[in-house]
Design an enzyme around this catalytic site. Structure first.
Site, PDB file in Angstrom:
ATOM      1  N   GLU A 268       0.829  -1.211   0.000  1.00  0.00           N
ATOM      2  CA  GLU A 268       0.000   0.000   0.000  1.00  0.00           C
ATOM      3  C   GLU A 268       0.862   1.259   0.000  1.00  0.00           C
ATOM      4  O   GLU A 268       0.632   2.196   0.767  1.00  0.00           O
ATOM      5  CB  GLU A 268      -0.962  -0.015   1.203  1.00  0.00           C
ATOM      6  CG  GLU A 268      -1.928  -1.186   1.146  1.00  0.00           C
ATOM      7  CD  GLU A 268      -2.960  -1.226   2.272  1.00  0.00           C
ATOM      8  OE1 GLU A 268      -2.688  -0.683   3.355  1.00  0.00           O
ATOM      9  OE2 GLU A 268      -4.036  -1.803   2.047  1.00  0.00           O
ATOM     10  N   ARG A 301       5.610  -7.658   8.552  1.00  0.00           N
ATOM     11  CA  ARG A 301       4.223  -8.002   8.202  1.00  0.00           C
ATOM     12  C   ARG A 301       4.117  -8.673   6.827  1.00  0.00           C
ATOM     13  O   ARG A 301       4.843  -8.327   5.898  1.00  0.00           O
ATOM     14  CB  ARG A 301       3.340  -6.755   8.228  1.00  0.00           C
ATOM     15  CG  ARG A 301       3.174  -6.216   9.637  1.00  0.00           C
ATOM     16  CD  ARG A 301       2.357  -4.969   9.642  1.00  0.00           C
ATOM     17  NE  ARG A 301       0.932  -5.193   9.721  1.00  0.00           N
ATOM     18  CZ  ARG A 301       0.041  -4.589   8.958  1.00  0.00           C
ATOM     19  NH1 ARG A 301       0.421  -3.758   8.003  1.00  0.00           N
ATOM     20  NH2 ARG A 301      -1.241  -4.809   9.130  1.00  0.00           N
ATOM     21  N   ARG A 318      -5.946 -11.219  -5.183  1.00  0.00           N
ATOM     22  CA  ARG A 318      -5.330 -10.643  -3.989  1.00  0.00           C
ATOM     23  C   ARG A 318      -5.183 -11.680  -2.879  1.00  0.00           C
ATOM     24  O   ARG A 318      -4.209 -11.656  -2.127  1.00  0.00           O
ATOM     25  CB  ARG A 318      -6.187  -9.460  -3.515  1.00  0.00           C
ATOM     26  CG  ARG A 318      -5.779  -8.941  -2.173  1.00  0.00           C
ATOM     27  CD  ARG A 318      -6.541  -7.696  -1.789  1.00  0.00           C
ATOM     28  NE  ARG A 318      -6.206  -7.327  -0.419  1.00  0.00           N
ATOM     29  CZ  ARG A 318      -6.665  -6.280   0.222  1.00  0.00           C
ATOM     30  NH1 ARG A 318      -7.492  -5.456  -0.393  1.00  0.00           N
ATOM     31  NH2 ARG A 318      -6.307  -6.020   1.449  1.00  0.00           N
ATOM     32  N   ASP A 347      -8.383  -8.987   4.435  1.00  0.00           N
ATOM     33  CA  ASP A 347      -8.158  -7.831   5.290  1.00  0.00           C
ATOM     34  C   ASP A 347      -9.236  -7.693   6.360  1.00  0.00           C
ATOM     35  O   ASP A 347     -10.072  -6.793   6.264  1.00  0.00           O
ATOM     36  CB  ASP A 347      -8.123  -6.573   4.408  1.00  0.00           C
ATOM     37  CG  ASP A 347      -7.547  -5.373   5.131  1.00  0.00           C
ATOM     38  OD1 ASP A 347      -7.082  -5.546   6.264  1.00  0.00           O
ATOM     39  OD2 ASP A 347      -7.567  -4.266   4.553  1.00  0.00           O
ATOM     40  N   GLU A 375     -12.556  -2.344  11.880  1.00  0.00           N
ATOM     41  CA  GLU A 375     -12.614  -1.549  10.647  1.00  0.00           C
ATOM     42  C   GLU A 375     -13.741  -2.021   9.725  1.00  0.00           C
ATOM     43  O   GLU A 375     -14.493  -1.211   9.183  1.00  0.00           O
ATOM     44  CB  GLU A 375     -11.261  -1.671   9.946  1.00  0.00           C
ATOM     45  CG  GLU A 375     -11.187  -0.989   8.602  1.00  0.00           C
ATOM     46  CD  GLU A 375      -9.821  -1.183   7.941  1.00  0.00           C
ATOM     47  OE1 GLU A 375      -8.934  -1.805   8.567  1.00  0.00           O
ATOM     48  OE2 GLU A 375      -9.650  -0.714   6.804  1.00  0.00           O
TER      49      GLU A 375
HETATM   50  C1  GCV Z   1      -2.564   0.632   8.415  1.00  0.00           C
HETATM   51  C2  GCV Z   1      -6.027  -2.069   5.551  1.00  0.00           C
HETATM   52  C3  GCV Z   1      -6.458  -0.786   6.191  1.00  0.00           C
HETATM   53  C4  GCV Z   1      -5.312   0.198   6.261  1.00  0.00           C
HETATM   54  C5  GCV Z   1      -4.157  -0.464   7.018  1.00  0.00           C
HETATM   55  C6  GCV Z   1      -3.773  -1.739   6.282  1.00  0.00           C
HETATM   56  C7  GCV Z   1      -2.678  -2.508   6.980  1.00  0.00           C
HETATM   57  O1  GCV Z   1      -5.774  -1.884   4.201  1.00  0.00           O
HETATM   58  O2  GCV Z   1      -7.537  -0.241   5.487  1.00  0.00           O
HETATM   59  O3  GCV Z   1      -5.760   1.333   6.940  1.00  0.00           O
HETATM   60  O4  GCV Z   1      -3.054   0.391   7.118  1.00  0.00           O
HETATM   61  O5  GCV Z   1      -4.893  -2.579   6.208  1.00  0.00           O
HETATM   62  O6  GCV Z   1      -3.004  -3.468   7.660  1.00  0.00           O
HETATM   63  O7  GCV Z   1      -1.527  -2.162   6.828  1.00  0.00           O
END
Ligand code: GCV
Length: 660
Positions: A268, A301, A318, A347, A375
């Site tokens: 990301e 990670r 994905r 996720d 989330e």
């Molecule tokens: C901290 C998801 C979340 C992101 C988060 C990411 C991660 O994509 O929406 O906000 O980033 O996971 O775990 O790194």
């Protein structure tokens, strides 16, 4: 005491059998952790028995004895608590073990257990039990739903009463490591490893250490460029290695006892070794070698995937990415590197299969990462008690071996004997008075800690404990709150995303119904819904994701007939007319579950109203407001999802309910 004490809001107890030990607390040791434990005991006894507990260094014939016994078989963090004549013993090989014993004793007394019946002996099941904060230095929290950060504000580090309260709460449930800053390390956060912040970090570290918690930071892999002014962050470059060597020496000099770093790399938009043609192992090992002399660890990670994937392309998936990136590197990481793996391949969706990386790697340290920040599970606006999900994940048999093959076995080191491993939760706290915005969301924080310490505790037991510690022992309150918690995950799932398909939320914000709203798929195709059916074929004939599992799991997921129904749409494209085990068609299942889910929330609001006058008014009203909001939104979810699939399928609801 107020809401900031959460489950440490010690109530008066009815059972008086412990009173005879309240003559004093005695300890031969006097380190910071023991002092914290004694403070906790005295505070608790004052509230529970209205007794001021004298404290003495020497030995005595009665009272509570904190006994450090290096001969006991209790490891570095275990405890044994038991009565011994006129003495009540809290024993551990270390002060940390004794501290956990103290918290266990207080829990037992709060739950009205008779003192003579207490004989608890426990070593934690997981070496690492961590909380990950996604707090930014401007005070915002990524995916935070309980106010601002209490660690950072306006690019400064905060240290205050809340830091101490936080450490008490975390330690009381067995947490031993905390990462205070967001894994997306940007702007000022990159500078946390510079002199500007060391003094304040040291203060946090000291508070944490006095509760047996190690401080960790998230790290910016590009720090050599952004801080050091180098031209590169290539892990193979000697200049880069020298820079990190100097930097980590400075960090450990300034923060003795510092735990190490959590790294999100090549994901990301975050920098990582890929830029230099290096692997994740090369990136992680470079840092691990440099941090090793200090006893530090690198937590790397596995949340790595291509967020620019074209979802119209049926080949890329994905879900495959974590395994494809990391499984081939099994055995290539240093001993002090731990891979942190999200529970599912996507996720933190309300329902996902367990990541095939668990069981896919035999020679790599592993941490299970879960998210209690909700989330995608209601953002602490909806109640969603996640412990039933976590229990399922821990008990999942990977079949990597004949036995000791569950996720719980793997991460604790029982399967392959790894020294490092455990559980981490993306935490749900903020500056809100009650810590978690939704009062009931605190059960997830409490529960995560308890489960990571003792994986045999059931979700029911944990919920019962938490309700009692938080709201007291009124039987009606206990029954209603416990019932709400235990139902909540399934209920949330029922009015949101069916049978493992996932997402269906507004892009970016990740809340509110939007079937085509997955942000990385601007074509609205990730769910493959059309006029005939929906779901993603991840069998060997589809994306092949199902083949990443060991047998018999791979075969189980391979066909529609054998796939566990709750994951059907994750693994298969299924026609709306397909008959499920309930005898209902898929489309009818979607309609029914969405209506039923919204109905249950309506009933939950009514049930909660029955607690008026029983619960303390502020908490009662605060939860009521959240539940009423949940009811409104559950109905919206129901309507948006049902009408979407009605329009796609053209098949009417058998029960003729109004679909908007
Ligand atoms: C901290 C998801 C979340 C992101 C988060 C990411 C991660 O994509 O929406 O906000 O980033 O996971 O775990 O790194």
């Amino acid at each position: 005491m107020g809401y900031e004490q959460a489950w440490l809001n010690y109530h008066q107890v009815k059972d008086q059998s412990f009173r005879k030990y309240l003559t004093g607390v005695y300890s031969l040791e006097e380190d910071a952790i023991i002092c914290s434990g004694i403070r906790e005991l005295t505070l608790a006894m004052e509230h529970m028995y209205a007794v001021t507990l004298p404290c003495d260094k020497g030995a005595a014939e009665s009272g509570i004895h904190l006994r450090k016994n290096s001969e006991a078989d209790l490891g570095q963090e275990g405890y044994h608590i038991y009565p011994e004549g006129p003495v009540f013993v809290i024993e551990g090989c270390t002060s940390q073990g004794i501290l956990y014993g103290i918290f266990q004793l207080l829990r037992r007394l709060q739950t009205e257990v008779v003192a003579e019946e207490i004989n608890d002996n426990k070593l934690p099941d997981n070496p690492l039990r961590m909380l990950n904060h996604w707090d930014n230095m401007d005070g915002s929290i990524e995916r935070g739903y309980a106010g601002h950060s209490f660690f950072f504000k306006d690019n400064e580090v905060l240290v205050n009463e809340r830091t101490l309260d936080y450490a008490r709460l975390a330690a009381s449930v067995g947490i031993n490591g905390v990462v205070i800053n967001n894994v997306n390390v940007k702007n000022a956060a990159t500078f946390l490893i510079t002199p500007r912040y060391f003094a304040d970090l040291r203060k946090i570290q000291e508070i944490f250490a006095s509760y047996g918690i190690k401080l960790f930071l998230s790290l910016n892999f590009a720090a050599p460029l952004e801080l050091g002014g180098l031209q590169s962050a290539d892990p193979a470059s000697d200049t880069v290695k020298d820079w990190w060597t100097d930097k980590l020496k400075e960090v450990f000099q300034e923060l003795p006892g510092f735990g190490g770093f959590l790294v999100k790399a090549d994901s990301e938009g975050r920098p990582g070794p890929f830029t230099y043609g290096r692997t994740h192992a090369e990136g992680a090992n470079m840092l691990a070698d440099i941090i090793s002399p200090y006893g530090g660890i690198i937590i790397w990670r596995c949340f790595v995937y291509n967020c620019r994937q074209d979802w119209r392309d049926l080949e890329t998936d994905r879900a495959r990415a974590g395994y494809d990136h990391f499984q081939p590197l099994d055995g290539a990481f240093r001993d002090n590197v731990i891979l942190q793996i999200k529970n599912g391949p996507m996720d933190f969706q309300v329902r996902e299969p367990v990541s095939p990386l668990f069981g896919g790697m035999k020679a790599t340290n592993q941490i299970l990462e879960v998210q209690i920040a909700q989330e995608y599970t209601g953002q602490q606006k909806h109640v969603c008690y996640l412990l039933p999900m976590f229990r399922e994940i821990l008990n999942f048999r990977t079949h990597c071996e004949q036995d000791k093959d569950t996720v719980g076995d793997l991460i604790s080191g029982r399967t392959y004997g790894q020294k490092h491993g455990g559980m981490a939760a993306v935490i749900n706290t903020g500056a809100d008075e009650n810590w978690t915005g939704h009062d009931l969301a605190a059960a997830n924080w409490y529960g995560f800690g308890r489960l990571s310490f003792d994986r045999n505790l059931t979700a029911e037991e944990i919920a019962a404990e938490w309700v009692l510690l938080t709201f007291g022992s009124d039987p009606k309150a206990m029954a209603v709150v416990h019932g709400i918690l235990m139902n909540s995950w399934n209920v949330y799932e029922s009015y949101t995303s069916p049978l493992g398909i996932g997402w269906m939320v507004n892009p970016g914000y990740h809340y509110g119904p939007n079937v085509d709203g997955y942000e990385y798929d601007r074509w609205g195709t990730y769910h493959r819904a059309d006029h005939r059916g929906l779901g993603v074929d991840r069998s060997s004939k589809g994306t092949g994701y199902a083949t990443q599992y060991h047998e018999p799991n791979a075969s189980l997921y391979e066909t529609i007939d054998t796939c566990p129904e709750e994951l059907l749409l994750f693994f298969h494209y299924v026609e709306y007319a397909h008959c499920l085990s309930s005898g209902k068609t898929l489309i009818q299942h979607i309609y029914d579950t969405h209506f039923e889910g919204a109905d249950v929330v309506e009933a939950t609001v009514k049930g909660w109203k029955g607690l008026e006058g029983i619960l303390e008014p502020i908490a009662y009203e605060r939860v009521l407001a959240r539940l009423e909001n949940q009811e409104l939104h559950a109905k919206e979810w129901r309507d948006v999802v049902c009408s979407y699939f009605y329009r796609k399928s053209g098949i009417a609801d058998e029960r003729n309910r109004q679909i908007f």
